[in-house]
Design an enzyme around this catalytic site. Sequence first.
Site, PDB file in Angstrom:
ATOM      1  N   ASN A  99       4.231 -14.380   0.174  1.00  0.00           N
ATOM      2  CA  ASN A  99       4.314 -13.301  -0.153  1.00  0.00           C
ATOM      3  C   ASN A  99       5.070 -12.748  -1.856  1.00  0.00           C
ATOM      4  O   ASN A  99       5.989 -12.850  -1.145  1.00  0.00           O
ATOM      5  CB  ASN A  99       3.890 -11.721   0.699  1.00  0.00           C
ATOM      6  CG  ASN A  99       3.346 -10.593   0.604  1.00  0.00           C
ATOM      7  OD1 ASN A  99       3.708 -10.576  -1.206  1.00  0.00           O
ATOM      8  ND2 ASN A  99       2.788  -9.850   1.107  1.00  0.00           N
ATOM      9  N   HIS A 143       7.135  -8.506  -4.027  1.00  0.00           N
ATOM     10  CA  HIS A 143       8.236  -7.849  -4.333  1.00  0.00           C
ATOM     11  C   HIS A 143       9.201  -8.188  -5.558  1.00  0.00           C
ATOM     12  O   HIS A 143       9.551  -7.605  -5.929  1.00  0.00           O
ATOM     13  CB  HIS A 143       9.145  -7.599  -2.989  1.00  0.00           C
ATOM     14  CG  HIS A 143       8.677  -6.813  -2.100  1.00  0.00           C
ATOM     15  ND1 HIS A 143       7.779  -5.726  -2.987  1.00  0.00           N
ATOM     16  CD2 HIS A 143       7.930  -6.974  -1.238  1.00  0.00           C
ATOM     17  CE1 HIS A 143       7.398  -5.158  -1.119  1.00  0.00           C
ATOM     18  NE2 HIS A 143       7.190  -5.847  -0.280  1.00  0.00           N
ATOM     19  N   HIS A 167      -0.845  -8.699  -2.455  1.00  0.00           N
ATOM     20  CA  HIS A 167      -1.637  -7.547  -2.143  1.00  0.00           C
ATOM     21  C   HIS A 167      -1.534  -6.513  -3.558  1.00  0.00           C
ATOM     22  O   HIS A 167      -0.504  -5.467  -3.880  1.00  0.00           O
ATOM     23  CB  HIS A 167      -0.546  -6.532  -1.226  1.00  0.00           C
ATOM     24  CG  HIS A 167      -0.865  -6.486  -0.704  1.00  0.00           C
ATOM     25  ND1 HIS A 167      -0.639  -4.425   0.741  1.00  0.00           N
ATOM     26  CD2 HIS A 167      -2.450  -4.711  -0.594  1.00  0.00           C
ATOM     27  CE1 HIS A 167      -1.629  -3.491   0.677  1.00  0.00           C
ATOM     28  NE2 HIS A 167      -2.689  -3.274   0.506  1.00  0.00           N
ATOM     29  N   ARG A 198      -3.100  -3.614  -3.939  1.00  0.00           N
ATOM     30  CA  ARG A 198      -2.639  -1.969  -3.504  1.00  0.00           C
ATOM     31  C   ARG A 198      -4.028  -1.366  -4.575  1.00  0.00           C
ATOM     32  O   ARG A 198      -3.532  -1.469  -6.128  1.00  0.00           O
ATOM     33  CB  ARG A 198      -1.594  -1.590  -3.533  1.00  0.00           C
ATOM     34  CG  ARG A 198      -0.072  -1.988  -2.017  1.00  0.00           C
ATOM     35  CD  ARG A 198       1.273  -1.470  -1.917  1.00  0.00           C
ATOM     36  NE  ARG A 198       0.642  -0.242  -0.933  1.00  0.00           N
ATOM     37  CZ  ARG A 198       0.530  -0.505   0.141  1.00  0.00           C
ATOM     38  NH1 ARG A 198       1.384  -1.404  -0.064  1.00  0.00           N
ATOM     39  NH2 ARG A 198       0.255   0.957   0.436  1.00  0.00           N
ATOM     40  N   ARG A 209       0.982  -0.541  -6.873  1.00  0.00           N
ATOM     41  CA  ARG A 209       2.534  -0.159  -7.253  1.00  0.00           C
ATOM     42  C   ARG A 209       3.253  -1.304  -7.350  1.00  0.00           C
ATOM     43  O   ARG A 209       4.151  -1.566  -7.629  1.00  0.00           O
ATOM     44  CB  ARG A 209       3.307   0.514  -6.349  1.00  0.00           C
ATOM     45  CG  ARG A 209       3.253  -0.496  -4.913  1.00  0.00           C
ATOM     46  CD  ARG A 209       4.086   0.094  -3.599  1.00  0.00           C
ATOM     47  NE  ARG A 209       2.764   1.507  -2.914  1.00  0.00           N
ATOM     48  CZ  ARG A 209       3.471   2.084  -1.778  1.00  0.00           C
ATOM     49  NH1 ARG A 209       3.945   1.020  -1.193  1.00  0.00           N
ATOM     50  NH2 ARG A 209       2.227   2.881  -1.175  1.00  0.00           N
ATOM     51  N   GLU A 250      -4.560  -9.785  -0.371  1.00  0.00           N
ATOM     52  CA  GLU A 250      -4.847  -8.663   0.231  1.00  0.00           C
ATOM     53  C   GLU A 250      -5.193  -7.852  -0.355  1.00  0.00           C
ATOM     54  O   GLU A 250      -5.317  -7.821  -1.372  1.00  0.00           O
ATOM     55  CB  GLU A 250      -3.537  -8.811   0.566  1.00  0.00           C
ATOM     56  CG  GLU A 250      -2.814  -9.479   2.035  1.00  0.00           C
ATOM     57  CD  GLU A 250      -1.390  -8.663   2.387  1.00  0.00           C
ATOM     58  OE1 GLU A 250      -0.953  -7.804   3.020  1.00  0.00           O
ATOM     59  OE2 GLU A 250      -0.671 -10.037   2.850  1.00  0.00           O
ATOM     60  N   THR A 267       2.533  -2.112   4.125  1.00  0.00           N
ATOM     61  CA  THR A 267       1.903  -2.311   5.503  1.00  0.00           C
ATOM     62  C   THR A 267       2.375  -0.970   6.780  1.00  0.00           C
ATOM     63  O   THR A 267       3.010  -2.684   7.168  1.00  0.00           O
ATOM     64  CB  THR A 267       0.689  -2.651   5.338  1.00  0.00           C
ATOM     65  OG1 THR A 267       0.617  -3.307   3.903  1.00  0.00           O
ATOM     66  CG2 THR A 267      -0.455  -3.294   5.999  1.00  0.00           C
ATOM     67  N   GLU A 287      -4.603 -11.576  11.737  1.00  0.00           N
ATOM     68  CA  GLU A 287      -3.588 -11.953  11.418  1.00  0.00           C
ATOM     69  C   GLU A 287      -2.840 -10.741  11.746  1.00  0.00           C
ATOM     70  O   GLU A 287      -2.462  -9.573  11.948  1.00  0.00           O
ATOM     71  CB  GLU A 287      -2.592 -11.743  10.018  1.00  0.00           C
ATOM     72  CG  GLU A 287      -1.699 -11.688   9.186  1.00  0.00           C
ATOM     73  CD  GLU A 287      -1.375 -12.360   8.808  1.00  0.00           C
ATOM     74  OE1 GLU A 287      -2.016 -12.430   7.187  1.00  0.00           O
ATOM     75  OE2 GLU A 287      -0.147 -11.823   7.700  1.00  0.00           O
ATOM     76  N   HIS A 336       4.832 -10.116   8.781  1.00  0.00           N
ATOM     77  CA  HIS A 336       5.109  -9.248   8.529  1.00  0.00           C
ATOM     78  C   HIS A 336       6.677  -8.379   8.830  1.00  0.00           C
ATOM     79  O   HIS A 336       7.047  -8.549   9.932  1.00  0.00           O
ATOM     80  CB  HIS A 336       4.116  -7.589   8.951  1.00  0.00           C
ATOM     81  CG  HIS A 336       4.472  -6.697   8.458  1.00  0.00           C
ATOM     82  ND1 HIS A 336       5.381  -5.617   8.062  1.00  0.00           N
ATOM     83  CD2 HIS A 336       4.060  -6.208   6.952  1.00  0.00           C
ATOM     84  CE1 HIS A 336       5.445  -4.461   7.287  1.00  0.00           C
ATOM     85  NE2 HIS A 336       4.612  -4.833   6.421  1.00  0.00           N
TER      86      HIS A 336
HETATM   87  N1  PXP Z   1       1.492  -9.859   6.223  1.00  0.00           N
HETATM   88  C1  PXP Z   1       0.388  -8.842   5.479  1.00  0.00           C
HETATM   89  C2  PXP Z   1      -0.538  -8.639   5.925  1.00  0.00           C
HETATM   90  C3  PXP Z   1       1.345  -7.951   4.951  1.00  0.00           C
HETATM   91  O1  PXP Z   1       0.471  -6.614   4.985  1.00  0.00           O
HETATM   92  C4  PXP Z   1       2.496  -8.530   4.270  1.00  0.00           C
HETATM   93  C5  PXP Z   1       3.157  -7.094   3.707  1.00  0.00           C
HETATM   94  O2  PXP Z   1       2.980  -6.792   2.386  1.00  0.00           O
HETATM   95  C6  PXP Z   1       2.601  -9.387   4.760  1.00  0.00           C
HETATM   96  C7  PXP Z   1       2.430 -10.214   5.878  1.00  0.00           C
HETATM   97  C8  PXP Z   1       4.140  -9.772   4.381  1.00  0.00           C
HETATM   98  O3  PXP Z   1       5.756  -9.179   4.807  1.00  0.00           O
HETATM   99  P1  PXP Z   1       6.938  -8.477   4.992  1.00  0.00           P
HETATM  100  O4  PXP Z   1       6.764  -8.600   2.979  1.00  0.00           O
HETATM  101  O5  PXP Z   1       7.372  -8.105   5.567  1.00  0.00           O
HETATM  102  O6  PXP Z   1       7.523 -10.319   5.288  1.00  0.00           O
END
Ligand code: PXP
Length: 250
Positions: free
Chosen positions: A12, A15, A48, A50, A54, A75, A106, A156, A199
Amino acid sequence: MTPRSPLRLGVNIDHVATVRNARGSAYPDPLRAAKLAQKAGADGITAHLREDRRHISDADIDGLMSVLDIPLNFEMAATAEMQSIALRYKPHAVCLVPEKREERTTEGGLEVAREENRLAHFIAPLAEAGCRVSIFIAADARQIEAAHRIGAAVIELHTGAYCDAHAEGRLTERDEELARLREMSAYAHSLGLEVHAGHGLTYDTVKPIAAFPEVKELNIGHFLIGEAIFLGLEPAIGHMRQLMDEARAE
Ligand code: PXP
């Protein structure tokens, strides 16, 4: 016992965009991160979009769809705006997540059971367009059954509570969360759902989840992007990949 299959890693990159947006600059570039992640062994990229934009922007999604050779897991919240964007791009996968403007990340899984009818109608055109529809949910039998009934291909499982309990040293709760995740991944798999998880996962928490034989994919972002500051993105991803493979082989 379910035979162990290869475990995919979805990186992901949200960030990277968060850091870029902190200064309103053009860098660091999430597309560059996505290409490096691919080189480092990621099987897919997760982003994602949003409602408040952001981190990831519409232009990022456009760029990812044109540069990636690996699948994009898009996402999004279950809103009409996001549905039309997803139908325009038809990414490999669409993961529906709950979204609140005031949250930092999330925070929980989607309440599928309470919104079954609406969500069934919402995902139908996405599935018809060829997207694998995934639903981000808590490890809860009611939500899994509802996701199954509405025709999702994938669930998930939210690993945030397990990771938070580990980080805060609440080890009994951590182990209870882990047991719940293990039981629910087997249950979802028995219903024919493909099981993903993610997550909050880190080097310290990934192995027990990666060892679940039913889990096919982990989606990991925040920790990897943070670790990349110290190690570089490719080694940070490479080490996560190695831990996942070790857990799978053990
Ligand atoms: N899976 C989903 C559905 C998420 O919303 C996120 C965070 O955006 C992640 C995985 C990844 O989480 P993390 O950034 O904490 O590793």
